[in-house]
Design an enzyme around this catalytic site. Structure first.
Site, PDB file in Angstrom:
ATOM      1  N   HIS A   1       0.820  -1.046   0.049  1.00  0.00           N
ATOM      2  CA  HIS A   1      -0.092   0.073  -0.211  1.00  0.00           C
ATOM      3  C   HIS A   1       0.754   1.255  -0.078  1.00  0.00           C
ATOM      4  O   HIS A   1       1.034   2.038   1.052  1.00  0.00           O
ATOM      5  CB  HIS A   1      -0.922  -0.014   1.190  1.00  0.00           C
ATOM      6  CG  HIS A   1      -2.093   1.037   1.252  1.00  0.00           C
ATOM      7  ND1 HIS A   1      -3.386   0.546   1.250  1.00  0.00           N
ATOM      8  CD2 HIS A   1      -2.055   2.222   0.989  1.00  0.00           C
ATOM      9  CE1 HIS A   1      -4.327   1.369   1.158  1.00  0.00           C
ATOM     10  NE2 HIS A   1      -3.377   2.673   1.101  1.00  0.00           N
TER      11      HIS A   1
ATOM     12  N   GLU B   1      -4.059   0.742  -5.386  1.00  0.00           N
ATOM     13  CA  GLU B   1      -4.114   1.985  -6.167  1.00  0.00           C
ATOM     14  C   GLU B   1      -3.025   2.430  -6.923  1.00  0.00           C
ATOM     15  O   GLU B   1      -2.549   3.475  -6.660  1.00  0.00           O
ATOM     16  CB  GLU B   1      -4.662   3.366  -5.223  1.00  0.00           C
ATOM     17  CG  GLU B   1      -5.972   3.189  -4.680  1.00  0.00           C
ATOM     18  CD  GLU B   1      -6.393   4.523  -3.705  1.00  0.00           C
ATOM     19  OE1 GLU B   1      -5.460   5.455  -3.515  1.00  0.00           O
ATOM     20  OE2 GLU B   1      -7.557   4.529  -3.310  1.00  0.00           O
TER      21      GLU B   1
ATOM     22  N   GLU C   1     -12.401   0.208  -0.398  1.00  0.00           N
ATOM     23  CA  GLU C   1     -12.502   1.600   0.280  1.00  0.00           C
ATOM     24  C   GLU C   1     -13.667   2.367  -0.074  1.00  0.00           C
ATOM     25  O   GLU C   1     -13.659   2.456  -1.515  1.00  0.00           O
ATOM     26  CB  GLU C   1     -11.362   2.285   0.075  1.00  0.00           C
ATOM     27  CG  GLU C   1      -9.976   1.711   0.772  1.00  0.00           C
ATOM     28  CD  GLU C   1      -8.768   2.878   0.451  1.00  0.00           C
ATOM     29  OE1 GLU C   1      -8.875   3.813   0.300  1.00  0.00           O
ATOM     30  OE2 GLU C   1      -7.538   2.229   0.553  1.00  0.00           O
TER      31      GLU C   1
ATOM     32  N   TRP D   1     -13.593   2.810   4.629  1.00  0.00           N
ATOM     33  CA  TRP D   1     -12.222   3.722   5.066  1.00  0.00           C
ATOM     34  C   TRP D   1     -12.927   4.795   5.934  1.00  0.00           C
ATOM     35  O   TRP D   1     -13.358   5.761   5.609  1.00  0.00           O
ATOM     36  CB  TRP D   1     -11.684   4.302   3.737  1.00  0.00           C
ATOM     37  CG  TRP D   1     -10.348   4.731   4.021  1.00  0.00           C
ATOM     38  CD1 TRP D   1     -10.295   6.047   4.643  1.00  0.00           C
ATOM     39  CD2 TRP D   1      -9.070   3.968   4.370  1.00  0.00           C
ATOM     40  NE1 TRP D   1      -8.718   6.254   4.988  1.00  0.00           N
ATOM     41  CE2 TRP D   1      -8.175   5.035   4.709  1.00  0.00           C
ATOM     42  CE3 TRP D   1      -8.620   2.908   3.954  1.00  0.00           C
ATOM     43  CZ2 TRP D   1      -6.870   4.679   5.144  1.00  0.00           C
ATOM     44  CZ3 TRP D   1      -7.156   2.523   4.229  1.00  0.00           C
ATOM     45  CH2 TRP D   1      -6.538   3.520   4.628  1.00  0.00           C
TER      46      TRP D   1
ATOM     47  N   PHE E   1     -11.081  10.138   8.602  1.00  0.00           N
ATOM     48  CA  PHE E   1     -12.086   9.229   7.843  1.00  0.00           C
ATOM     49  C   PHE E   1     -12.621   8.222   8.714  1.00  0.00           C
ATOM     50  O   PHE E   1     -13.307   7.439   8.390  1.00  0.00           O
ATOM     51  CB  PHE E   1     -11.311   8.703   6.894  1.00  0.00           C
ATOM     52  CG  PHE E   1     -11.326   9.323   5.471  1.00  0.00           C
ATOM     53  CD1 PHE E   1     -12.466   9.237   4.448  1.00  0.00           C
ATOM     54  CD2 PHE E   1     -10.432  10.313   5.129  1.00  0.00           C
ATOM     55  CE1 PHE E   1     -12.542   9.857   3.406  1.00  0.00           C
ATOM     56  CE2 PHE E   1     -10.544  11.024   3.885  1.00  0.00           C
ATOM     57  CZ  PHE E   1     -11.421  10.962   2.943  1.00  0.00           C
TER      58      PHE E   1
END
Length: 520
Positions: A155, A201, A417, A466, A482
């Site tokens: 990540h 991502e 997410e 998320w 978040f």
């Protein structure tokens, strides 16, 4: 009057019971299908990442990663001038956090492996067995509470030594490094981990790291950003090529060495946004498609179909690397079992290829000549928020899932997410952060859109909020929150927000409805 009222109530109850149970009594699958499309094996979870959560900077043999170096050298690039040396200290508080997961009633937790804990120097050094031990204990603790580990191999954080030695993702050597990491993780954790993703991502990491230069390794060129090194019109695509092939290498290792025995599945996670044409013109419609091609399709087309989107090939020409015939074969035999979809927001798209266009995000060649806007005239793309890139548009999420369903038929998807960020201003109180009605509004709308897409045929297997906790949000530091649980930045005390109870009740409600269907 009282008898009449009682009679009406009885009739209404009978009508309701007939509506729920009377239709299609011979097939339990149809009962309450309009209320909850989530199947019995659907995963409800929360998500996190190693750098944003673990803390424990250089503890137990961990080495410096790229974000350690970036935040220490460039504190001014982080909104609150902070870093994740301590983060939310999940490394030491994971048992407490698993208790919070149990409170929510989730059946899965998405987290990532810190490359620097497992292989502090990559292939240039030894395996760090203290890191292996930590993740073994963590995984066992999750499973003991009925929570399935959903593990991301990488990540965005990686050993800084790999950047210093050969420029990390710009070099094909990174494919070997990533394959080695993957093999070690499958070997040590795969007997208990049934859900793997390779990269998180990569499209967003490439844009921010090599196109605009806002993330490490801070490489870019004008007019995309202001960096001391890099080329925004070539390097993002070189790095992407290596990431895609590294993903395929990891998938191939899993499928050939481990999957038959371990019986898990493996995929990749991409960031998605819905891109709505700003007008009904063909030019703007084509621009919206180009925007998708230069964003999520950039990664998904190669890992699923073995080739880049046509729109990218047409615009970039020789700047876009080509897959060799052997690489195409490897991609085809290393097809992902599922894709992970991260989704937060939508944009209007204006054509910049054939039309006059202002400069801005998306307007240039390496972005597909598709300008991203949050409004057309006085009309915004959903409700704007204090977080400049997030706009509340559940309809866009519904459209995005249907778009993916149509482009990649039958491909299972996990929403890896989705969540809402609160920008903490100087005047914001903890009470206001705990009373997070806007997050509840966001989650409610997006989960409703998810259900609608599933009824349309989107093959979605799970949903991860998320995030579990407020945490280090990259360039925003700790200023954007978040979490379903508030974290006091001094004491690190976790406190449930209203959204935590809302999500708990949502899961309970849909699991109970599922049970009625399954047991009828």
């Amino acid at each position: 009057m009282k008898n009449l009222t009682s009679f009406v109530i009885v009739i209404l109850l009978q009508s309701l019971l007939f509506h729920v149970y009377g239709r299609h009594q011979s097939s339990s699958k149809n009962i309450l299908v309009d209320s909850s499309p989530f199947p019995s094996d659907f995963l409800f979870g929360t998500a996190s990442s190693a750098y944003q959560y673990e803390g424990a900077f250089l503890t137990d043999g961990k080495s410096l990663n790229n974000w350690d170096v970036f935040t220490h050298k460039n504190p001014g690039k982080i909104l609150d001038k902070n870093n994740a040396d301590r983060a939310v200290d999940q490394y030491n508080r994971f048992l407490e956090d698993i208790q919070l997961m149990s409170f929510l009633g989730v059946n899965s937790y998405r987290f990532s492996i810190s490359w620097c804990r497992i292989l502090p120097r990559g292939r240039f050094g030894e395996i760090n067995y203290l890191g292996i031990k930590y993740y073994n204990i963590f995984i066992d603790a999750l499973i003991s509470r009925g929570i399935k580990p959903f593990v991301t191999l990488n990540h965005v954080d990686y050993p800084q030594e790999l950047e210093d030695r050969f420029q990390s993702w710009l070099n094909p050597e990174m494919q070997k490094e990533f394959g080695y990491l993957a093999d070690i993780c499958f070997k040590h954790f795969g007997n208990r981990v049934k859900y793997w993703t390779t990269l998180n991502e990569p499209n967003q990491q490439l844009i921010l790291g090599y196109l605009t230069g806002k993330f490490p390794p801070s490489r870019c060129s004008s007019p995309y950003g202001n960096c001391s090194q890099g080329n925004s019109e070539t390097e993002p695509f070189i790095a992407a090529h290596n990431m895609i092939l590294a993903h395929a290498k990891a998938v191939n290792i899993y499928k050939t060495k481990y999957q038959k025995e371990q019986k898990g599945s493996i995929g990749i996670v991409v960031q998605t946004s819905w891109f709505e044409p700003i007008s009904d013109s063909n030019a703007d419609k084509e621009a919206a498609e180009r925007a998708q091609s230069f964003y999520s399709n950039w990664i998904l087309d190669p890992v699923i179909y073995g080739k880049y989107p046509k729109e990218m090939v047409d615009i970039l020409g020789p700047a876009l690397p080509q897959f060799s015939s052997n690489e195409v074969k490897n991609l085809e035999k290393s097809r992902a079992d599922f894709v992970g979809i991260n989704h937060y927001t939508s944009y209007f798209i204006q054509d910049c290829l054939t039309s006059a266009c202002n400069t801005g995000h998306g307007a240039f060649k390496a972005e597909g000549y598709a300008l991203k806007l949050d409004r057309k005239g006085n009309v915004t793309i959903g409700e704007l928020t204090d977080v400049n890139w997030q706009h509340i548009d559940p309809t866009g999420f519904h459209k995005m899932l249907n778009y993916l369903k149509d482009r990649y038929p039958n491909m299972p998807m996990f929403i890896t997410e989705n969540g809402f960020g609160d920008l903490q201003k100087p005047e914001t109180t903890d009470k206001e952060l705990l009373n997070d009605t806007k997050r509840i509004q966001y989650m409610s709308g997006y989960l409703e859109a998810l259900q609608a897409a599933m009824r349309d045929g989107a093959n979605v297997k799970g949903y991860f909020v998320w995030s579990l906790l407020d945490n280090f949000e990259w360039l925003f530091g700790y200023k954007v929150r978040f979490g379903l649980f508030h974290v006091d930045l001094t004491t690190l005390k976790r406190s449930p927000k209203q959204s935590a109870s809302w999500y708990k009740n949502y899961i309970e409600e849909h699991v109970n409805r599922r049970d009625i269907v399954d047991n009828y």
